[in-house]
Design a protein around this motif. Structure first.
Motif, PDB file in Angstrom:
ATOM      1  N   TYR A  44      14.983  -7.657  -4.145  1.00  0.00           N
ATOM      2  CA  TYR A  44      14.054  -6.535  -3.964  1.00  0.00           C
ATOM      3  C   TYR A  44      13.532  -6.059  -5.320  1.00  0.00           C
ATOM      4  N   LEU A  45      12.194  -6.019  -5.453  1.00  0.00           N
ATOM      5  CA  LEU A  45      11.531  -5.638  -6.695  1.00  0.00           C
ATOM      6  C   LEU A  45      10.713  -4.362  -6.503  1.00  0.00           C
ATOM      7  N   HIS A  46      10.983  -3.379  -7.322  1.00  0.00           N
ATOM      8  CA  HIS A  46      10.253  -2.102  -7.250  1.00  0.00           C
ATOM      9  C   HIS A  46       8.878  -2.221  -7.904  1.00  0.00           C
ATOM     10  N   GLY A  47       8.097  -1.175  -7.792  1.00  0.00           N
ATOM     11  CA  GLY A  47       6.759  -1.158  -8.361  1.00  0.00           C
ATOM     12  C   GLY A  47       6.719  -0.595  -9.763  1.00  0.00           C
ATOM     13  N   ARG A  68      19.115  -5.611  -5.213  1.00  0.00           N
ATOM     14  CA  ARG A  68      18.152  -4.785  -5.950  1.00  0.00           C
ATOM     15  C   ARG A  68      18.036  -5.260  -7.402  1.00  0.00           C
ATOM     16  N   ASN A 107      16.202  -4.263 -11.043  1.00  0.00           N
ATOM     17  CA  ASN A 107      15.463  -3.290 -11.843  1.00  0.00           C
ATOM     18  C   ASN A 107      14.969  -3.948 -13.122  1.00  0.00           C
ATOM     19  N   TYR A 108      13.740  -3.660 -13.475  1.00  0.00           N
ATOM     20  CA  TYR A 108      13.126  -4.254 -14.662  1.00  0.00           C
ATOM     21  C   TYR A 108      12.232  -3.208 -15.316  1.00  0.00           C
ATOM     22  N   SER A 112       8.982  -2.030 -16.129  1.00  0.00           N
ATOM     23  CA  SER A 112       7.619  -2.327 -15.673  1.00  0.00           C
ATOM     24  C   SER A 112       6.566  -2.032 -16.739  1.00  0.00           C
ATOM     25  N   ILE A 163      13.566 -10.583 -14.403  1.00  0.00           N
ATOM     26  CA  ILE A 163      13.769 -10.797 -12.969  1.00  0.00           C
ATOM     27  C   ILE A 163      14.539 -12.091 -12.723  1.00  0.00           C
ATOM     28  N   GLY A 210       8.798  -7.361  -2.652  1.00  0.00           N
ATOM     29  CA  GLY A 210       8.486  -6.332  -3.629  1.00  0.00           C
ATOM     30  C   GLY A 210       7.332  -5.471  -3.164  1.00  0.00           C
ATOM     31  N   GLY A 228       5.795  -4.851  -7.848  1.00  0.00           N
ATOM     32  CA  GLY A 228       6.894  -5.708  -7.413  1.00  0.00           C
ATOM     33  C   GLY A 228       6.453  -6.760  -6.410  1.00  0.00           C
TER      34      GLY A 228
END
Length: 204
Positions: A13-16, A39, A41-42, A44, A55, A69, A73
């Motif tokens: 799962y990749l957030h925005g 989950r 986290n990176y 952005s 990722i 995502g 994401g």
């Protein structure tokens, strides 16, 4: 890079942009009723290549894994799907970040999900790292064409224009109303599961 031995499908799962993937997120919880959710986290605000590297280092890989995502994401879910030849689900995706992120050029932003984190500034160098990297509309460019999932009420990105532009990738899940946050995940679960099942069968 990690591996998955569980028979349950695991979604990376990749957030925005300027967000975070938290265990308490509504969409994470809704997805977890049907799938395993890993989950990621990176940063952005980083350049594109650095984000892909981050990722990739955190991703779970295996025959029963995929990427999902939202917003930025969603873009990276498709990118990772291309690179790793696995399914990808793009939820209200930012398909051309070079254009979308330009609205935030030079802005210093706080992350409402991570209030203890110092504000970050989006640099021109980070934005320009996305030049000429918009997602392809040609299904032949994807080992497994991604699934597009949209809320037509997205107030930041034109969902109908995205649907029209990427219709060549195949069936999409389009929901009336909602918002950029995407408010129809429970309604989308069956369609996502069906897409993952089709992708698994086509790989045999």
């Amino acid at each position: 890079m990690q591996s998955s031995r569980d028979s349950m499908i695991t979604l990376n799962y990749l957030h925005g942009f300027n967000s975070a993937a938290l265990e308490t997120d509504t969409k994470v919880g809704e997805l977890a009723t049907r799938f395993g959710v890993h989950r990621i986290n990176y940063d952005s605000f980083a350049p594109r290549a650095s984000i892909i590297e981050s990722i990739a280092a955190q991703s779970v890989e295996g025959d029963t894994t995929a990427f999902i995502g939202t917003s930025l994401g969603g873009y990276f879910a498709a990118v990772m799907g291309q690179r790793l030849a696995c399914p990808a689900i793009m939820v209200n995706p930012s398909c051309d970040p070079h254009w979308a992120l330009a609205h935030y050029r030079g802005m210093t932003l706080e992350n409402y999900k991570l209030p203890d984190q110092p504000p970050q500034t989006l640099t021109s160098a980070a934005i320009d790292s996305y030049q000429d990297t918009a997602l392809s509309t040609d299904p032949a460019d994807y080992p497994v064409p991604p699934l597009l999932v949209l809320d037509t009420g997205d107030e930041l990105l034109d969902a109908r224009a995205t649907h029209k532009r990427y219709a060549s990738l195949g069936e999409a899940l389009v929901f009336e109303g909602g918002s950029h946050r995407f408010e129809h995940m429970p309604d989308a679960l069956d369609g996502i599961e069906a897409y993952l099942s089709r992708s698994a069968r086509s790989a045999l």
